[in-house]
Scaffold this motif. Structure first.
Motif, PDB file in Angstrom:
ATOM      1  N   UNK A  24       0.913  -1.095   0.009  1.00 14.61           N
ATOM      2  CA  UNK A  24      -0.087  -0.050   0.034  1.00 14.61           C
ATOM      3  C   UNK A  24       0.816   1.265  -0.052  1.00 14.61           C
ATOM      4  N   UNK A  25       1.906   1.127   0.971  1.00 12.71           N
ATOM      5  CA  UNK A  25       2.812   2.653   1.043  1.00 12.71           C
ATOM      6  C   UNK A  25       3.873   2.293   0.155  1.00 12.71           C
ATOM      7  N   UNK A  70      -3.711  10.097  18.952  1.00  7.13           N
ATOM      8  CA  UNK A  70      -2.679  10.303  19.700  1.00  7.13           C
ATOM      9  C   UNK A  70      -2.162   8.798  20.433  1.00  7.13           C
ATOM     10  N   UNK A  71      -1.041   8.455  20.251  1.00 11.59           N
ATOM     11  CA  UNK A  71       0.212   8.854  19.149  1.00 11.59           C
ATOM     12  C   UNK A  71      -0.115   8.618  17.710  1.00 11.59           C
ATOM     13  N   UNK A  72       0.579   9.131  17.054  1.00  7.93           N
ATOM     14  CA  UNK A  72       0.514   8.976  15.570  1.00  7.93           C
ATOM     15  C   UNK A  72       2.177   9.517  14.985  1.00  7.93           C
ATOM     16  N   UNK A 112      -1.134  20.421   3.744  1.00  7.16           N
ATOM     17  CA  UNK A 112      -2.199  19.641   3.404  1.00  7.16           C
ATOM     18  C   UNK A 112      -2.004  18.254   4.528  1.00  7.16           C
ATOM     19  N   UNK A 113      -2.971  17.487   4.679  1.00  8.49           N
ATOM     20  CA  UNK A 113      -2.824  16.582   5.888  1.00  8.49           C
ATOM     21  C   UNK A 113      -3.815  15.581   5.831  1.00  8.49           C
ATOM     22  N   UNK A 114      -3.511  14.344   6.172  1.00  9.81           N
ATOM     23  CA  UNK A 114      -4.324  13.157   6.178  1.00  9.81           C
ATOM     24  C   UNK A 114      -3.923  12.077   7.395  1.00  9.81           C
ATOM     25  N   UNK A 115      -4.964  11.524   7.717  1.00 12.02           N
ATOM     26  CA  UNK A 115      -4.655  10.472   8.692  1.00 12.02           C
ATOM     27  C   UNK A 115      -5.237   9.188   8.440  1.00 12.02           C
ATOM     28  N   UNK A 116      -4.660   8.053   8.504  1.00  9.96           N
ATOM     29  CA  UNK A 116      -5.435   6.762   8.366  1.00  9.96           C
ATOM     30  C   UNK A 116      -4.403   5.576   9.426  1.00  9.96           C
ATOM     31  N   UNK A 122      -2.037   1.613  14.409  1.00  9.51           N
ATOM     32  CA  UNK A 122      -1.087   2.690  14.438  1.00  9.51           C
ATOM     33  C   UNK A 122      -1.562   3.623  13.641  1.00  9.51           C
ATOM     34  N   UNK A 123      -1.529   4.753  14.156  1.00  7.56           N
ATOM     35  CA  UNK A 123      -1.999   6.103  13.257  1.00  7.56           C
ATOM     36  C   UNK A 123      -1.094   6.718  12.550  1.00  7.56           C
ATOM     37  N   UNK A 124      -1.248   7.121  11.396  1.00  8.73           N
ATOM     38  CA  UNK A 124      -0.211   7.786  10.576  1.00  8.73           C
ATOM     39  C   UNK A 124      -0.897   9.065   9.997  1.00  8.73           C
ATOM     40  N   UNK A 125       0.163   9.922   9.946  1.00 14.30           N
ATOM     41  CA  UNK A 125      -0.243  11.336   9.425  1.00 14.30           C
ATOM     42  C   UNK A 125       0.835  11.537   8.360  1.00 14.30           C
TER      43      UNK A 125
END
Length: 138
Positions: A24-25, A70-72, A112-116, A122-125
């Motif tokens: 994916x990444x 939080x956290x990310x 610009x920002x996004x979170x998933x 685990x949260x990624x920004x």
């Protein structure tokens, strides 16, 4: 030049996360064992380590009226690369915590920002600044 950072994160599902970061990444896999995997995380070293799933609740803080986990952790991209990645993640049907959007439009620090989440929660920004020189502007 900014030196690469190293971050190690816990995952309760090593194979699902390995697939996520590779497919994916599009992070290149490095060394690994039965309990951890190294990745080239956009020029930085990310290590996913197996850890049993925690029973704790997710914590968030309100930012722009959105619930920021939080956290990310994440990466600051060049403006055009951020938008290309956002489009790619949308095509891959990533379930965003916070959809890509622009903060501080027309102001100092426009970004610009996004979170998933990854498959282990685990949260990624990921973000980008319209003017990268404003990364630490007040």
């Amino acid at each position: 030049m900014i030196p690469p950072f190293h971050i190690a994160i816990p995952v309760h599902n090593l194979e699902a996360c390995r697939t996520f970061y590779k497919d994916v990444l599009l992070c290149e896999e490095g060394r690994s064992s039965d309990h951890w995997v190294d990745f080239n995380f956009f020029g930085h070293q990310l290590v996913i380590h197996y850890k049993p799933k925690p029973e704790e609740d997710l914590h968030t803080n309100s930012v722009d009226g959105k619930n920021v986990p939080v956290p990310h952790y994440g990466v600051v991209f060049p403006w055009n690369e951020f938008h290309a990645l956002a489009d790619s993640l949308k095509q891959k049907e990533i379930d965003f915590i916070i959809e890509p959007y622009i903060r501080f439009e027309g102001l100092v620090g426009e970004q610009a920002t996004m979170f998933f989440y990854d498959p282990a929660g685990n949260a990624l920004e990921f973000k980008a600044f319209k003017d990268r020189n404003q990364l630490f502007a007040k």
